[in-house]
Design a protein around this motif. Structure first.
Motif, PDB file in Angstrom:
ATOM      1  N   ALA A  98       0.841  -1.210   0.000  1.00  0.00           N
ATOM      2  CA  ALA A  98       0.000   0.000   0.000  1.00  0.00           C
ATOM      3  C   ALA A  98       0.872   1.256   0.000  1.00  0.00           C
ATOM      4  N   LEU A  99       1.955   1.227   0.754  1.00  0.00           N
ATOM      5  CA  LEU A  99       2.832   2.406   0.811  1.00  0.00           C
ATOM      6  C   LEU A  99       3.527   2.647  -0.521  1.00  0.00           C
ATOM      7  N   ASP A 149       1.297   4.238  -3.015  1.00  0.00           N
ATOM      8  CA  ASP A 149       1.050   5.668  -2.805  1.00  0.00           C
ATOM      9  C   ASP A 149       2.286   6.540  -3.004  1.00  0.00           C
ATOM     10  N   TYR A 150       3.459   6.001  -2.684  1.00  0.00           N
ATOM     11  CA  TYR A 150       4.654   6.853  -2.664  1.00  0.00           C
ATOM     12  C   TYR A 150       5.781   6.370  -3.583  1.00  0.00           C
ATOM     13  N   ALA A 160       2.035   9.198  -7.902  1.00  0.00           N
ATOM     14  CA  ALA A 160       2.074  10.616  -8.274  1.00  0.00           C
ATOM     15  C   ALA A 160       3.201  11.343  -7.554  1.00  0.00           C
ATOM     16  N   MET A 161       3.740  10.754  -6.490  1.00  0.00           N
ATOM     17  CA  MET A 161       4.787  11.424  -5.731  1.00  0.00           C
ATOM     18  C   MET A 161       6.180  11.142  -6.289  1.00  0.00           C
ATOM     19  N   SER A 178       8.437  14.038  -6.989  1.00  0.00           N
ATOM     20  CA  SER A 178       8.766  14.986  -5.928  1.00  0.00           C
ATOM     21  C   SER A 178      10.091  14.596  -5.286  1.00  0.00           C
ATOM     22  N   TYR A 222      10.425  12.713  -1.970  1.00  0.00           N
ATOM     23  CA  TYR A 222      10.025  11.310  -1.905  1.00  0.00           C
ATOM     24  C   TYR A 222      10.995  10.408  -2.664  1.00  0.00           C
ATOM     25  N   GLN A 245      12.232  11.875   6.510  1.00  0.00           N
ATOM     26  CA  GLN A 245      10.927  12.163   7.127  1.00  0.00           C
ATOM     27  C   GLN A 245       9.752  11.486   6.410  1.00  0.00           C
ATOM     28  N   PRO A 246       9.669  11.555   5.070  1.00  0.00           N
ATOM     29  CA  PRO A 246       8.507  10.934   4.407  1.00  0.00           C
ATOM     30  C   PRO A 246       8.439   9.423   4.593  1.00  0.00           C
ATOM     31  N   ALA A 285       9.878   7.907   7.516  1.00  0.00           N
ATOM     32  CA  ALA A 285       9.678   7.735   8.962  1.00  0.00           C
ATOM     33  C   ALA A 285       8.222   7.968   9.364  1.00  0.00           C
ATOM     34  N   ALA A 286       7.518   8.816   8.600  1.00  0.00           N
ATOM     35  CA  ALA A 286       6.115   9.121   8.932  1.00  0.00           C
ATOM     36  C   ALA A 286       5.268   7.855   8.958  1.00  0.00           C
ATOM     37  N   HIS A 287       5.698   6.833   8.242  1.00  0.00           N
ATOM     38  CA  HIS A 287       4.881   5.618   8.131  1.00  0.00           C
ATOM     39  C   HIS A 287       5.434   4.468   8.957  1.00  0.00           C
ATOM     40  N   THR A 288       6.211   4.807   9.968  1.00  0.00           N
ATOM     41  CA  THR A 288       6.726   3.786  10.886  1.00  0.00           C
ATOM     42  C   THR A 288       6.385   4.217  12.308  1.00  0.00           C
TER      43      THR A 288
END
Lengths: 347, 335
Positions: free
Chosen positions: B269-270, B273-274, B279-280, B283, B286, B323-324, B326-329
């Protein structure tokens, strides 16, 4: 519900919440449809919510407190997100205190690690400046600046309150989830939001959870070999429990108080008994253990020292490099001596 | 004997209805094979598909099937592409040893070629896909294992020689056919050179960042087909190795594999999305989601976040990159 890793927001509806005037009924600025979610804004919102939830505290429904849990059950039973969100907006508008500022209510239908969740967030407007490099009237490249006062949920922002509710095994049963409110001093969760609005109370009694936190950290400290470290971390534990912050967190305690080499080991130990979420702090059951740091030595010597005296260097503990013993130094004025207790020979 | 029109029509209609099940069967085989090769540290790129209805129909018309539904064994298909020709047999052996996928037929195209012949040389396994509730019979999936070079030749030759919009003259057909000799030479040379590269091993993983690259690529391939930037991978993996080393972790191969196994759905899933297909992907913040080492970063952030952050900052990498992820841990880091 612990830490959320893969959060996916599928639909979002925003409603405007007005500042309430005493004695007057105010209608929120309601939306007529869900907001468009571009991939970037969806990902941004997901990350902001996931990041905020690291400071979440566990809550459960308290029957009779609010109609919000019924709205969630209704949504999971087939009510539309728009209708549900409108009820939630009106309820927030009527339950927030008059001093609460205006803002936005964000309601989201989402999944977290594959489980369906409902997100309710009160977001306050924020201010900021925007700089853009562009040619001026003379054709010179300059940075023009704009003042923006309609930003919300900016990176690093703390002006929000979030309720996060995964669907339960029984969607018609009591709701439970997480609440985040980092806005108030010490991050005290606004009671109106948790109880009057979300209709929830803490999942575990804070005084019991706090005692468990203290015992867990104490066990880990006691198992350390280095006496200097034990003394230092003991002071840190007492300070953590005595400070003004209203929550306890394994990660924050590790990051702010422990040597870098010890943090991961501590977290692994602590996570065996403590949640990855924040614990609301209540020192009622551990108050007696917070007044002094107590050091017992093998010879039967007991030292009781206020944490402050260890922080300011009045009392120091260090490992003697020549043998396995420690050296405790008290550098202070003696204000009195007395006999107390019964002598107990060392074992 | 060719199937009668009624039998053929019934088979086509049935396949059209059942096609989603074949898609899932192919995917399930892809996932199991991905897990097996990742655990062994073999860098393979996997894909799967269900046969298109048009293709099913065409095959019925051109082949002599009595019972097309039963006889056509490639309705579900999966493919494993490898860098080294020697890894084709390694994957076959790993699947046999693992035992979760029962192999009932092996077609070794290499063995079918005489010494004076050149041609396609992949290994095809007919195996049973993991069953699902409601299945009325076992579903066969054809797994093709071949090198990237063999795949390139196979795809092109299939298009040009077997399904051309117009029939090519023999001279042009021969031109395509003789390219297969280059494929053999290419694969042999690649194998000769790659054998000199360090082999990912559990013992060496914590000590040598270059070895980690093979490990993370194998795990990352379970979600994304993207090599990433090798220089960036090396820089990040040096940090990962330092964190693993500081934590005293041993057998990182097993640690990483267990982590991916346990969080597979979340990771999928991650990456959706990323990752590099999202779409990221454009960027810069990411960037690491499109790198194979992201899987090791996620593991370290979950199990040794502070040691990772120490090592990260020690070499001056920007917090904004971490950070992007780590946000999901569960990592609580002040980034």
């Amino acid at each position: 519900m612990g830490v959320v890793r893969a959060l996916r927001i599928d639909a979002v509806i925003l409603h405007g919440i007005q500042k309430r005037t005493r004695g007057e009924e105010v209608e929120p600025d309601l939306s007529d449809a869900a907001s468009d979610l571009s991939p970037r804004i969806r990902v941004f919102l997901q990350e902001q919510v996931a990041q905020a939830l690291k400071h979440g505290r566990q809550i459960v429904e308290e029957p009779g407190f609010s109609e919000v849990p019924d709205v969630l059950r209704g949504f999971w039973d087939g009510e539309s997100l728009l209708d549900s969100s409108r009820v939630l907006a009106r309820r927030l508008q009527s339950s927030q205190p008059t001093q609460s500022p205006e803002g936005l209510l964000m309601v989201a239908d989402a999944t977290a690690d594959g489980q369906r969740v409902f997100v309710i967030a009160k977001l306050e407007h924020e201010k900021g400046a925007q700089a853009k490099r562009e040619p001026d009237e003379q054709g010179r490249l300059v940075y023009s600046m704009n003042f923006l006062d309609d930003l919300f949920f900016t990176t690093g922002s703390k002006v929000y309150k979030i309720g996060f509710f995964p669907i339960g095994d029984d969607p018609a049963g009591p709701i439970s989830g997480l609440v985040v409110d980092r806005q108030a001093a010490g991050h005290a969760v606004a009671r109106y939001f948790r109880e009057n609005y979300l209709g929830c109370v803490w999942r575990e009694r804070p005084e019991l959870a706090t005692e468990r936190f203290m015992n867990t950290v104490q066990d880990w400290i006691d198992a350390l070999d280095d006496p200097e470290k034990r003394a230092r971390y003991q002071v840190a534990l007492i300070s953590e429990l005595q400070n003004q912050h209203t929550g306890l967190s394994v990660g924050t305690f590790a990051a702010q108080n422990l040597d870098a080499d010890d943090r991961d080991d501590f977290q692994r130990h602590a996570r065996q008994t403590l949640p990855a979420t924040e614990i609301p702090k209540d020192v009622e059951l551990v108050r007696a253990r917070l007044a002094n740091v107590r050091i017992d030595t093998r010879s039967g010597t007991i030292l009781m020292a206020p944490p402050e005296s260890m922080r300011d260097g009045t009392v120091t503990v260090e490992q003697d490099p020549d043998d396995e013993k420690s050296r405790i130094t008290v550098h202070d004025e003696i204000s009195g001596t007395s006999g107390t207790g019964t002598y107990k020979p060392p074992a | 004997m060719t199937a009668s029109k009624d039998v053929a029509d019934a088979a086509i209609a049935r396949f059209a209805t059942e096609r989603p099940r074949y898609e899932r069967a192919g995917k399930a085989v892809e996932e199991v094979v991905g897990e097996i090769v990742a655990r062994a540290g073999v860098d393979a790129t996997l894909s799967s598909r269900a046969k298109e209805v048009d293709s099913f129909r065409a095959k019925i018309v051109t082949k002599a099937y009595d019972d097309p539904s039963a006889q056509m064994t490639d309705k579900a298909g999966a493919r494993a592409l490898v860098y080294r020709a020697g890894e084709v047999d390694v994957i076959y052996q790993l699947i046999e040893q693992d035992g979760r996928l029962e192999i009932w037929n092996v077609t070794d195209k290499r063995a079918q070629l005489g010494v004076e012949q050149l041609g396609y040389s992949g290994l095809h396994l007919d195996l049973y896909a993991p069953p699902e509730e409601g299945d009325t019979g076992r579903i066969t999936c054809e797994l093709q294992i071949r090198t990237f070079a063999q795949d390139a030749w196979s795809v092109v030759s299939h298009k040009v020689l077997y399904k051309p919009p117009v029939e090519l003259p023999d001279r042009d057909k021969r031109a395509i056919m003789r390219l297969v000799a280059l494929v053999e030479v290419f694969d042999e040379e690649v194998d000769r050179v790659m054998v000199k590269l360090p082999v990912p091993s559990a013992a060496a993983a914590a000590d040598h960042a270059p070895d980690l690259l093979g490990l993370v690529r194998a795990q990352y391939a379970r979600f994304e087909d993207n090599a990433g930037n090798v220089e960036l991978s090396r820089a990040i993996l040096a940090v990962v190795a330092a964190a693993i080393d500081a934590d005293g972790a041993t057998d990182y191969l097993t640690t990483l594999n267990d982590f991916v196994d346990q969080t597979r759905d979340t990771l999928r899933a991650l990456y959706d999305d990323y990752g590099p297909r999202s779409a990221m992907a454009t960027s810069s913040d990411y960037v690491l989601w499109s790198q194979p080492e992201s899987v090791a970063l996620l593991e370290c952030l979950e199990h040794r976040p502070h040691k990772l952050l120490d090592a990260w900052r020690a070499v001056g990498l920007p917090d904004a990159w971490l950070q992007p992820i780590a946000a999901h841990t569960s990592a609580e880091l002040d980034l």
